[in-house]
Write a protein that holds these residues in place. Structure first.
Motif, PDB file in Angstrom:
ATOM      1  N   MET A 110      15.380  31.745  13.416  1.00  0.00           N
ATOM      2  CA  MET A 110      16.205  30.903  12.766  1.00  0.00           C
ATOM      3  C   MET A 110      16.668  29.633  13.562  1.00  0.00           C
ATOM      4  O   MET A 110      16.695  28.515  12.955  1.00  0.00           O
ATOM      5  CB  MET A 110      17.530  31.855  12.271  1.00  0.00           C
ATOM      6  CG  MET A 110      18.534  30.956  11.673  1.00  0.00           C
ATOM      7  SD  MET A 110      18.034  30.579  10.001  1.00  0.00           S
ATOM      8  CE  MET A 110      19.364  29.353   9.772  1.00  0.00           C
ATOM      9  N   LYS A 111      16.929  30.022  14.831  1.00  0.00           N
ATOM     10  CA  LYS A 111      17.463  28.927  15.401  1.00  0.00           C
ATOM     11  C   LYS A 111      16.218  28.016  15.741  1.00  0.00           C
ATOM     12  O   LYS A 111      16.365  26.566  15.959  1.00  0.00           O
ATOM     13  CB  LYS A 111      17.731  29.602  16.923  1.00  0.00           C
ATOM     14  CG  LYS A 111      18.467  28.508  17.791  1.00  0.00           C
ATOM     15  CD  LYS A 111      19.114  29.185  19.069  1.00  0.00           C
ATOM     16  CE  LYS A 111      19.728  28.452  20.090  1.00  0.00           C
ATOM     17  NZ  LYS A 111      19.853  28.828  21.258  1.00  0.00           N
ATOM     18  N   ARG A 112      15.102  28.389  15.787  1.00  0.00           N
ATOM     19  CA  ARG A 112      13.977  27.559  16.069  1.00  0.00           C
ATOM     20  C   ARG A 112      13.704  26.605  14.781  1.00  0.00           C
ATOM     21  O   ARG A 112      13.361  25.563  14.984  1.00  0.00           O
ATOM     22  CB  ARG A 112      12.796  28.415  16.355  1.00  0.00           C
ATOM     23  CG  ARG A 112      12.675  29.028  17.740  1.00  0.00           C
ATOM     24  CD  ARG A 112      11.306  28.924  18.526  1.00  0.00           C
ATOM     25  NE  ARG A 112      11.481  29.215  19.922  1.00  0.00           N
ATOM     26  CZ  ARG A 112      11.182  28.194  20.872  1.00  0.00           C
ATOM     27  NH1 ARG A 112      10.557  27.176  20.539  1.00  0.00           N
ATOM     28  NH2 ARG A 112      11.388  28.735  22.054  1.00  0.00           N
ATOM     29  N   LEU A 172      15.996  25.570  12.940  1.00  0.00           N
ATOM     30  CA  LEU A 172      16.970  24.467  12.810  1.00  0.00           C
ATOM     31  C   LEU A 172      16.358  23.499  13.751  1.00  0.00           C
ATOM     32  O   LEU A 172      16.625  22.102  13.494  1.00  0.00           O
ATOM     33  CB  LEU A 172      18.230  25.075  13.208  1.00  0.00           C
ATOM     34  CG  LEU A 172      19.532  24.443  12.832  1.00  0.00           C
ATOM     35  CD1 LEU A 172      19.557  24.770  11.346  1.00  0.00           C
ATOM     36  CD2 LEU A 172      20.624  25.335  13.350  1.00  0.00           C
ATOM     37  N   PHE A 173      16.164  23.863  15.050  1.00  0.00           N
ATOM     38  CA  PHE A 173      15.388  22.697  15.919  1.00  0.00           C
ATOM     39  C   PHE A 173      14.451  21.926  15.383  1.00  0.00           C
ATOM     40  O   PHE A 173      14.037  20.754  15.937  1.00  0.00           O
ATOM     41  CB  PHE A 173      15.300  23.326  17.407  1.00  0.00           C
ATOM     42  CG  PHE A 173      16.652  23.499  18.194  1.00  0.00           C
ATOM     43  CD1 PHE A 173      17.278  24.704  17.744  1.00  0.00           C
ATOM     44  CD2 PHE A 173      17.010  22.685  19.018  1.00  0.00           C
ATOM     45  CE1 PHE A 173      18.425  25.109  18.521  1.00  0.00           C
ATOM     46  CE2 PHE A 173      18.049  22.887  19.732  1.00  0.00           C
ATOM     47  CZ  PHE A 173      18.885  23.979  19.511  1.00  0.00           C
ATOM     48  N   ALA A 174      13.413  22.767  14.848  1.00  0.00           N
ATOM     49  CA  ALA A 174      12.429  21.952  14.094  1.00  0.00           C
ATOM     50  C   ALA A 174      12.851  21.056  12.801  1.00  0.00           C
ATOM     51  O   ALA A 174      11.745  19.957  12.625  1.00  0.00           O
ATOM     52  CB  ALA A 174      11.234  23.075  13.692  1.00  0.00           C
ATOM     53  N   PRO A 220      14.635  18.090  12.381  1.00  0.00           N
ATOM     54  CA  PRO A 220      14.515  16.799  12.520  1.00  0.00           C
ATOM     55  C   PRO A 220      13.032  16.601  12.290  1.00  0.00           C
ATOM     56  O   PRO A 220      12.508  15.460  11.756  1.00  0.00           O
ATOM     57  CB  PRO A 220      15.113  16.467  13.915  1.00  0.00           C
ATOM     58  CG  PRO A 220      16.121  17.746  14.217  1.00  0.00           C
ATOM     59  CD  PRO A 220      15.625  18.940  13.464  1.00  0.00           C
ATOM     60  N   LEU A 221      12.186  17.204  13.006  1.00  0.00           N
ATOM     61  CA  LEU A 221      10.697  16.895  13.219  1.00  0.00           C
ATOM     62  C   LEU A 221       9.976  17.025  11.866  1.00  0.00           C
ATOM     63  O   LEU A 221       9.456  15.990  11.159  1.00  0.00           O
ATOM     64  CB  LEU A 221      10.103  18.069  14.140  1.00  0.00           C
ATOM     65  CG  LEU A 221       8.378  17.649  14.174  1.00  0.00           C
ATOM     66  CD1 LEU A 221       7.988  16.525  14.774  1.00  0.00           C
ATOM     67  CD2 LEU A 221       7.647  18.760  14.909  1.00  0.00           C
ATOM     68  N   LEU A 276      10.184  14.608  18.904  1.00  0.00           N
ATOM     69  CA  LEU A 276      11.179  15.479  18.067  1.00  0.00           C
ATOM     70  C   LEU A 276      10.221  16.923  18.144  1.00  0.00           C
ATOM     71  O   LEU A 276      10.749  17.998  18.255  1.00  0.00           O
ATOM     72  CB  LEU A 276      10.919  15.217  16.600  1.00  0.00           C
ATOM     73  CG  LEU A 276      12.212  13.923  16.303  1.00  0.00           C
ATOM     74  CD1 LEU A 276      11.876  13.592  14.914  1.00  0.00           C
ATOM     75  CD2 LEU A 276      13.482  14.440  16.797  1.00  0.00           C
ATOM     76  N   PHE A 300      11.272  18.471  21.311  1.00  0.00           N
ATOM     77  CA  PHE A 300      12.749  18.729  21.324  1.00  0.00           C
ATOM     78  C   PHE A 300      12.835  20.298  20.330  1.00  0.00           C
ATOM     79  O   PHE A 300      13.604  21.309  20.798  1.00  0.00           O
ATOM     80  CB  PHE A 300      13.439  17.977  20.250  1.00  0.00           C
ATOM     81  CG  PHE A 300      14.896  18.241  19.931  1.00  0.00           C
ATOM     82  CD1 PHE A 300      14.825  18.865  18.587  1.00  0.00           C
ATOM     83  CD2 PHE A 300      15.783  18.089  21.041  1.00  0.00           C
ATOM     84  CE1 PHE A 300      16.183  19.181  18.311  1.00  0.00           C
ATOM     85  CE2 PHE A 300      17.143  18.618  20.691  1.00  0.00           C
ATOM     86  CZ  PHE A 300      17.317  19.178  19.473  1.00  0.00           C
ATOM     87  N   ALA A 301      11.833  20.295  19.474  1.00  0.00           N
ATOM     88  CA  ALA A 301      11.819  21.744  18.609  1.00  0.00           C
ATOM     89  C   ALA A 301      11.155  22.834  19.722  1.00  0.00           C
ATOM     90  O   ALA A 301      11.816  23.946  19.648  1.00  0.00           O
ATOM     91  CB  ALA A 301      10.850  21.597  17.466  1.00  0.00           C
ATOM     92  N   PRO A 317      15.613  24.710  22.219  1.00  0.00           N
ATOM     93  CA  PRO A 317      16.271  25.952  21.947  1.00  0.00           C
ATOM     94  C   PRO A 317      16.487  26.609  23.121  1.00  0.00           C
ATOM     95  O   PRO A 317      17.363  27.583  23.346  1.00  0.00           O
ATOM     96  CB  PRO A 317      15.205  26.708  21.059  1.00  0.00           C
ATOM     97  CG  PRO A 317      14.646  25.776  20.560  1.00  0.00           C
ATOM     98  CD  PRO A 317      14.379  24.559  21.278  1.00  0.00           C
ATOM     99  N   ARG A 323      27.570  32.071  16.408  1.00  0.00           N
ATOM    100  CA  ARG A 323      26.736  32.910  17.147  1.00  0.00           C
ATOM    101  C   ARG A 323      26.846  32.881  18.687  1.00  0.00           C
ATOM    102  O   ARG A 323      26.077  33.648  19.283  1.00  0.00           O
ATOM    103  CB  ARG A 323      25.140  32.581  16.694  1.00  0.00           C
ATOM    104  CG  ARG A 323      24.719  32.982  15.647  1.00  0.00           C
ATOM    105  CD  ARG A 323      23.274  32.486  15.168  1.00  0.00           C
ATOM    106  NE  ARG A 323      22.860  33.360  13.897  1.00  0.00           N
ATOM    107  CZ  ARG A 323      21.467  33.677  13.829  1.00  0.00           C
ATOM    108  NH1 ARG A 323      20.622  33.136  14.761  1.00  0.00           N
ATOM    109  NH2 ARG A 323      21.216  34.063  12.759  1.00  0.00           N
TER     110      ARG A 323
END
Lengths: 180, 663, 155
Positions: free
Chosen positions: A1-3, A5-7, A9-10, B326, B329-330, B334, C125
């Protein structure tokens, strides 16, 4: 889930990139405007004849009375590219079995008459659109523009720019499509 | 000879950049100090070589060397010297050279002034910077060479567009580019940090001055562009949400978010991912802007060169740099854990809202700008997305942000006492409400939104001043000493926030209550507007260096008393064959009286001249507000704590606060 | 003499800008509507300009047309529709609200919602720092700490 979110923008950037690639691809003109009248009947116009030119005026009824494929050409004497496409249009009128009708856009009748005398008059009917309202009725943005109207009076194609060179080739392709 | 040397220098610079892209990065990975330090030499080499190339092009303009194609296309022997010089960057190829010049300049600055940045981080940063250089220099050499020659040389050039022969517009590109390109350093820092795999609070401290410098310059550049449009184009508009305006605004919006986010990372060791992402996004949006302006993807009044081939090359650069960063970043972000926790009501929370709203605003502008492209690709329909959409999307996002902006500076880190803060803001709230009521009473017409925005503008203004007054305990003894003891960055904040307030007031006033009159006029005619009476006295023909002008004289009175004389002009430039309008403006804080003149196009018109007169209330608050922003940013830049790498003046002085051992 | 004539010709040939007096209606209410409408109609031959401030011939024709229709009693929407029939949605600066533009108009809200949700989720979280009972501060230290934290508005 967190990953995920970070992806994000890409992912967004890639989507935009995809559209950008499409945007730059083959011959797309960002400033050209497709016509609103494709697959629609000719809108209501009623233009008087050009003074000093021996052709009848042009109205929607007149156009619908004509048989076969019609080419409705907007032109003006002050327009250079119109002069360039004139011989091609004349030839189309003679050889391709299409009826050539014209609208003289924002032009003085005397100037138009002189121009037609000099270059020849291939038009069966001519409307005088000094105010430019006729042009607005058909949504044109400049001259020359040529509409291909089929035998049933439906506008099938709008060509912006002079029918010369590569444009002539594309115009003929469009014409062939209409014939089928 | 010199143009050829310039091109040669550019090629050498490319080689230096290639070396710099590889060696320091490998050195950092292997711990090889020599390789890491090579970045210093290559950065300097790049800078010197590109400076030479830039100088070579500028020289060609100054001497009007018409054997150089670029000069032929964009200059003329009769142009005033200032515009010959500015012509260097007033075209696609030259502006790219300027871009690359500033890029190299920033790289060299980091190499030499970033003394307290850990060696590995610095080396990686300079390598990333070099990747960008390689991309742009190669783009120039392969597709946009400013040094191509033309034989036989024509007798004279084709002249620069007279509309662009203007002081404001001459400085506008360099300021913008220092902004856009300045953000490249922060981008490089961010990517380097991602490669390293960690972000220390100290990293944020190194990032801050570069962000400030770029942001301040970008603010000035955008402001100048708007100001130019206002006084030059003749209808008193200063922002149209044109695609090219939008692509300059978006880096500014995320740059502002970045500035604030970096502060949080530095002070509280949190928001790391936000700050890194914002650093990447800011420069990515700068790159996107470069792409859109030069590729012909979208129609715009401003568009530089409509050339899809070049567009594809830049798009390739973009995919590599934006996509690469990006993706990094991805993958890496994290695992970067945040530090400080904070309460739901705290300065961090406020800045989180700040980040969120600014990013949303940017996304809205981006979406609106690109939507016509999206729709056309999917359905083939063409639509326009203009000011009505952008105003409807942007303003509602700004309103809560402005409200929070008043509260934010009062809030303390980690946990703030909301009750206490709000009770202190009663004065500001009262001022805002009173302002709205007064505006409502005094004005007729204008939307409700305008009345609210005026109130909000005053809210931010009073809250900012009040917070500053409270911080320095203004009305108690020793205030001056306290003012001087405050870190400059906090004064900078106050100035900048005041600047925003003024911007809001100026934007609202000049949009909502603008008056606009067009009339036939011959000498002797009288026109009434906004309580002024203008009398058209005469028209006189004058010559300029490369133009012929008709200059009108308008005398302005109010209630019978003489106020001023306005001299609007209509200029004709023979070589370019075009005409421009030079408006005449009477500027006061209350508003501008703005006059322009033209000839009627219609035949048989009722008179020889057309007069257009505008009254724009509060419009100067826009420019004053921008100046406050620039002042605030500049002041913050001089903050002692930010001089992390400044060379020490004497050994006896203690080390600057910002200097930390390399960790 | 020839130069003056050439100049005059050149000045005449280059069109003036924007709204011209023979287009201005006598009724100020209608005229204001005309200006407002013109500001929102895109000049189809220009690079992103409204017809209100464009030199182009077509722009002028449309300005006059709009005023004629206003005098004839058309509503603002009817005039926009008239133009859209002939030139398409492209001619409107305010994109119409229809299925193909739902994404555009709802976009900002959706973006804000997603952003807000993402932030809320990531905040919720975060691990809560457990209060360690062996780290007790004296009342005095507590007071000092509270004071320091309250005062920390440093930049």
């Amino acid at each position: 889930m967190k990953r995920l979110l970070f992806a994000l923008p890409l992912v967004v950037a890639m989507i935009i990139g995809g559209f950008a690639i499409w945007g730059l691809s083959g011959g797309r003109d960002p400033s050209s405007l497709p016509s609103e009248f494709i697959s629609k009947p000719v809108p209501q116009i009623d233009l008087a004849a050009i003074e000093g030119v021996e052709r009848p005026g042009l109205s929607t009824a007149d156009i619908n009375d004509m048989d076969g494929i019609k080419l409705l050409n907007f032109f003006a004497s002050w327009c250079g590219p119109c002069r360039a496409e004139h011989p091609n249009l004349t030839r189309l009128g003679q050889e391709e079995g299409v009826t050539l009708i014209g609208i003289n856009y924002k032009d003085k009748p005397e100037a138009a008459a002189k121009w037609l005398e000099e270059l020849g008059n291939p038009y069966v009917a001519l409307g005088s659109d000094y105010s430019g309202r006729g042009g607005i009725e058909l949504g044109i943005s400049g001259v020359p523009e040529t509409f291909i109207i089929d035998a049933d009076g439906i506008i099938r194609h709008r060509f912006a720019g002079p029918v010369v060179g590569d444009g002539l080739r594309r115009f003929l392709e469009a014409l062939d499509e209409v014939r089928q | 000879m010199i143009p050829e040397l310039g091109q040669f220098a550019l090629s050498l610079a490319l080689i230096a950049a290639v070396v710099q892209s590889v060696l320091p990065m490998l050195g950092a990975a292997r711990g090889n100090a020599l390789w890491m330090q090579s970045a210093q030499a290559s950065a300097l080499a790049q800078f010197v070589l590109i400076a030479f190339a830039f100088g070579a092009l500028m020289r060609s303009y100054v001497v009007s060397d018409f054997t150089v194609e670029n000069v032929v296309n964009n200059s003329h022997s009769l142009k005033p010297m200032l515009y010959k010089i500015a012509g260097t960057w007033g075209n696609h190829e030259g502006s790219l050279l300027l871009w690359v010049f500033i890029l190299a300049g920033f790289g060299a600055a980091v190499a030499f002034y970033g003394r307290n940045i850990p060696m590995a981080l610095k080396a990686r940063t300079l390598s990333v910077q070099a990747w960008i250089s390689v991309g742009f220099i190669s783009f120039m050499l392969f597709t946009s060479n400013p040094f191509t020659r033309v034989f036989p040389p024509p007798l004279d050039g084709n002249d620069l567009n007279p509309l662009l022969q203007d002081v404001g517009l001459a400085i506008h590109p360099p300021l913008l580019y220092v902004g856009y390109v300045g953000f490249s350093i922060v981008f490089s820092f961010a990517v380097a940090a991602l490669i390293e795999g960690r972000v220390d609070p100290a990293w944020a401290r190194w990032v801050r001055p570069w962000t400030l410098a770029a942001w301040t310059s970008l603010t000035a550049g955008i402001g100048l562009g708007s100001w130019w449009a206002y006084y030059e184009l003749g209808w008193g508009g200063w922002w149209f949400w044109d695609p090219v305006e939008n692509v300059s605004f978006m880096p500014w919006l995320v740059g502002t978010a970045l500035l604030h986010s970096a502060i949080v990372t530095e002070k509280r060791d949190t928001f790391k991912s936000w700050t890194i992402l914002l650093a990447i996004l800011t420069f990515s949006l700068s790159l996107l802007g470069t792409f859109i302006v030069r590729s012909g993807l979208l129609t715009s009044v401003h568009a530089f060169a409509v050339d899809p081939e070049r567009g594809i090359y830049i798009l390739g650069l973009l995919i590599l740099s934006i996509g690469g960063s990006l993706a990094l970043f991805a993958w890496r972000a994290p695992s970067m854990e945040g530090g400080g926790l904070f309460a739901p009501v705290s300065r961090e929370a406020g800045l989180l809202i700040n980040n969120l709203l600014l990013t949303t605003a940017t996304a809205t502008v981006l979406f609106g700008t690109l939507y016509p492209l999206f729709l056309e690709a999917i359905t083939g329909d063409k639509i326009s997305v203009g000011p009505p959409f952008f105003n409807a999307g942007f303003i509602p996002i700004m309103m809560p942000l402005l409200l929070v902006m008043g509260v934010g500076p009062f809030m303390s880190w980690k946990r703030a006492d909301l009750q206490g803060v709000l009770s202190r803001l009663k004065v500001a709230l009262a001022a805002a409400v009173v302002t709205s009521l007064i505006v409502w009473y005094v004005t007729t017409g204008g939307p409700v939104l305008a009345i609210i925005m005026m109130g909000i503008g005053v809210w931010v203004l009073v809250a900012s001043v009040q917070e500053w007054g409270r911080r320095v305990k203004l009305f108690q003894d020793g205030a001056w000493a306290r003012i001087r003891r405050q870190p400059r960055a906090s004064h900078g904040m106050t100035l900048a926030h005041i600047g925003v307030a003024l911007l809001v007031l100026g934007a609202t006033g000049s949009s909502a209550w603008k008056e606009d009159l067009v009339a036939f006029a011959d000498p002797g005619a009288k026109i009434d507007i906004a309580g002024f009476e203008l009398t058209f006295e005469s028209v006189e023909r004058q010559r300029g260096p490369n133009y012929i002008a008709d200059v009108a004289t308008l005398s302005v009175t109010r209630d019978g008393e003489f106020v001023t004389t306005l001299y609007p002009e209509r200029r004709f430039y023979p070589t370019a064959g075009s005409t421009t309008t030079e408006s005449s403006i009477r500027q006061t804080l209350a508003g501008d009286l703005y006059a322009s003149i033209a000839e009627p196009a219609a035949e048989g018109a009722k008179s020889d001249w057309l007069l257009r007169v505008l009254y724009e209330p509060l419009v100067n608050f826009l420019w004053i507000g921008t100046m406050f922003l620039v002042l605030g940013g500049s002041l913050s830049l001089t903050d002692r704590r930010l001089r992390v790498g400044a060379p020490r003046k004497s050994k006896s002085k203690a080390a600057p606060i910002g200097a930390t051992p390399a960790e | 003499m020839i130069r003056a004539a050439a100049l005059a010709l050149a000045l005449l040939a280059s069109p003036a800008w924007a709204v011209e007096p023979d287009e201005i209606l006598d009724d100020p209410v209608l005229e204001e509507r005309a200006r407002a409408i013109s500001a929102n109609v895109r000049c189809v031959v220009c690079q992103n300009e409204p017809i209100d401030s464009s030199d182009a011939g077509v722009a002028r024709d449309l300005r006059i047309l709009i005023r004629e229709r206003l005098v004839a009693g058309d509503s603002d929407q009817e005039i926009f529709d008239f133009l859209v029939v002939r030139y398409g949605d492209f001619v409107l600066f305010k994109p119409p609200f229809k299925p193909s533009t739902y994404a555009l108009w709802f976009g900002p809200f959706i973006i804000l919602f997603i952003g807000g949700a993402a932030v809320a989720v990531s905040l919720a979280r975060r691990p809560r720092a457990p209060v360690k009972n062996d780290l007790q501060l004296s009342a005095e230290e507590e007071a000092d700490l509270a004071k320091l934290m309250k005062e920390d508005t440093s930049l």
